[in-house]
Design a protein around this motif. Structure first.
Motif, mmCIF file in Angstrom:
data_model
loop_
_atom_site.group_PDB
_atom_site.id
_atom_site.type_symbol
_atom_site.label_atom_id
_atom_site.label_comp_id
_atom_site.label_asym_id
_atom_site.label_seq_id
_atom_site.Cartn_x
_atom_site.Cartn_y
_atom_site.Cartn_z
ATOM 1 N N ARG A 163 0.813 -1.219 0.000
ATOM 2 C CA ARG A 163 0.000 0.000 0.000
ATOM 3 C C ARG A 163 0.853 1.278 0.000
ATOM 4 O O ARG A 163 0.340 2.346 0.308
ATOM 5 C CB ARG A 163 -0.928 0.001 1.215
ATOM 6 N N ASN A 166 -0.446 4.122 -2.151
ATOM 7 C CA ASN A 166 -1.608 4.816 -1.609
ATOM 8 C C ASN A 166 -1.194 5.833 -0.535
ATOM 9 O O ASN A 166 -1.818 6.876 -0.387
ATOM 10 C CB ASN A 166 -2.591 3.800 -1.024
ATOM 11 N N VAL A 255 -7.743 1.430 -2.436
ATOM 12 C CA VAL A 255 -8.325 0.848 -1.207
ATOM 13 C C VAL A 255 -9.186 -0.348 -1.562
ATOM 14 O O VAL A 255 -9.093 -1.416 -0.960
ATOM 15 C CB VAL A 255 -9.149 1.909 -0.440
ATOM 16 N N LEU A 258 -6.794 -3.255 -3.000
ATOM 17 C CA LEU A 258 -5.852 -3.907 -2.084
ATOM 18 C C LEU A 258 -6.514 -4.337 -0.788
ATOM 19 O O LEU A 258 -5.951 -5.127 -0.034
ATOM 20 C CB LEU A 258 -4.685 -2.969 -1.764
ATOM 21 N N THR A 260 -8.343 -3.523 3.119
ATOM 22 C CA THR A 260 -7.808 -2.856 4.298
ATOM 23 C C THR A 260 -7.004 -3.841 5.139
ATOM 24 O O THR A 260 -7.092 -5.052 4.950
ATOM 25 C CB THR A 260 -8.947 -2.263 5.142
#
Lengths: 279, 223
Positions: A163, A166, A255, A258, A260
């Motif tokens: 992540r 992001n 989001v 991938l 949480t």
């Protein structure tokens, strides 16, 4: 895999309300005997397909698939209220966007008229004080929520592989939001916003080599001038909001793609058979 | 990996058995069309981005004309105390474009030297923009100091830094006398030895390497 049913039937109108020509034709004779061949079933489904607005749109866009992919995701155990801070920030942004559009209907970005137009919004326009208050305080709320959201991601370790991108997008959004707060601060054009902008541009000018030129770009000249206000207004109104909206889209896509992370206090539980083998 | 080397195709279209290839042809029609399409797209995009960018960046490179503002007869100014004058620095934006300077006549016992260095120094006009972040300073006659309300910057009678965060002395304005009236012109900055520099923004030091870290801008007016 079971398909999730969207509400595909609208409630049927009362009898007699629909003229005969618009009523659906009566069913075929072979229907209703309980047993249907595959061929009948295909014909039957074909006549039923696309009978509602939702079906009509979905048949032409396949949006329901994207909607299912976005909304019906698996979330890890231990998901809690801290995970809502990102959505809260999104709603703060939507609040800024909506109230900002309506404030723009009254605002006049000229140095001689700006203060008067804000005074009109605050004191005379119906609900103007409320809408302006939502925009003014909403900006602080948005900045605070961003930092809380960022702290959640940091302390939960949710910025780690895969992540990282992001996180980078999120930091870009933070910088853009701060730029929004800076450019919006000038727009009421009172003493406080004028001097805060002077100080802010001068802080920006202390960057070596390009700082002085960047200040000239922000002010549209060597000093605070006739077009500084409209320049700030254009940056605040058009340049950055579009970039923020686009980056929020990328942020949310990642989001959804991938997923949480679980909170860090949850231990990984391996299968019992594997646990025996580990010993 | 020897077998991978063998897979590299010839750069000649003919060797790759592409139908209709000329002898010695290396750029295929497909590649040519793809390249042309990309070039045309890039050209179309640049046709509107470059002018828009130059339009936004224009003020950075556009030198503002010097304006000389009349601030009253020279009899109003004396060599020993500062008189505040209010004048328009940026025309066209009403009160926002006005600024204040403290003015006195050249005084050998304060400024040093027997006479002014040039025609612009017969009257000293000191800007009220603090050299820290640009707040307005005021002159406190009892202390003979310029004091900034924002972060506690203190300057002496000549505008040199006495204390606080400012990085250089207070800026000054070119002055000249026309028909018995004092006129105030463009601003300039000074280092701690009061040498003149093109006007800098507050927060940018001019001593040492400061003048190179914060170069003069293209937009500032010259006398």
């Amino acid at each position: 895999m079971p398909r999730i049913k969207l509400p595909s039937k609208l409630p049927s109108p009362p009898p007699g309300a629909v003229p005969k020509s618009l009523q659906p034709s009566p069913g075929r004779p072979q229907e209703g005997n309980g047993k249907k061949s595959l061929k009948d079933k295909v014909i039957h489904d074909g006549t039923e397909a696309g009978t509602t607005v939702v079906d009509w749109v979905d048949e032409r866009t396949s949006l329901s698939g994207a909607l299912r992919w976005t909304l019906f995701r698996k979330v890890p155990k231990g998901t809690n209220w801290f995970y809502t801070l990102g959505s809260a920030t999104l709603f703060a942004f939507l609040n800024q966007a909506v109230t900002g559009v309506f404030l723009a209907m009254y605002y006049d970005p000229s140095p001689t008229r700006a203060y008067e137009s804000i005074r009109f919004v605050t004191n005379e326009a119906f609900l103007g004080e409320f809408v302006r208050g939502m925009h003014k305080w909403g900006s602080s709320v948005m900045v605070i929520l961003i930092f809380l959201h960022m702290a959640r991601v940091f302390f939960f370790g949710a910025y780690k592989y895969p992540r990282e991108l992001n996180w980078v997008i999120g930091v870009t959004l933070l910088i853009l939001t701060m730029t929004m707060a800076f450019t919006g601060y000038l727009l009421p054009f009172d003493q406080r916003s004028y001097w805060a902008t002077i100080v802010g541009v001068n802080i920006n000018g202390t960057g070596a080599f390009i700082g002085p030129y960047l200040s000239d770009f922000l002010r549209a000249g060597p000093d605070f001038g006739a077009t500084t206000l409209s320049r700030f207004y254009a940056i605040h109104m058009m340049l950055i909001p579009g970039a923020i909206a686009a980056l929020i889209g990328a942020h949310l896509y990642l989001v959804a793609k991938l997923g949480t992370t679980a909170p860090p206090w949850l231990k990984v539980e391996s299968e019992p058979e594997l646990r025996e083998q580990e010993v | 990996m020897p077998d991978k080397r063998e897979n590299i195709k010839s750069r000649y279209a003919e060797d790759r058995e592409i139908p209709g290839a000329y002898e010695g042809e290396t750029v295929t029609r497909r590649r040519f069309m793809v390249g042309t399409t990309h070039l045309a797209g890039a050209g179309a995009a640049l046709a509107f981005t470059l002018p828009a960018l130059a339009f936004a960046l224009g003020p950075v490179f556009e030198r503002q004309p010097a304006t000389w503002e009349d601030v009253g007869p020279i009899t109003a100014f004396n060599p020993n105390s500062y008189v505040p004058v209010n004048f328009t620095q940026t025309p066209g934006i009403g009160d926002v474009g006005r600024t204040t300077a403290y003015v006195r006549r050249f005084n050998p016992s304060i400024d040093g030297g027997q006479e002014p260095r040039d025609q612009y120094e017969a009257y000293i006009a000191i800007s009220t923009r603090c050299a820290h972040l640009g707040c307005p300073v005021r002159y406190v006659a009892a202390a003979q100091r310029f004091i900034c309300p924002c972060h506690g910057g203190v300057y002496d009678n000549l505008g040199k830094v006495n204390g606080g965060p400012p990085v250089r002395p207070l800026d000054r304005f070119y002055t000249r006398v026309r028909a018995g009236h004092l006129q105030i012109g463009p601003r300039f900055s000074v280092n701690s030895e009061l040498n003149r520099f093109a006007p800098r923004d507050p927060g940018e030091p001019l001593d040492g390497i400061g003048q190179y870290l914060y170069p003069a801008r293209f937009s500032t007016p010259k006398p």
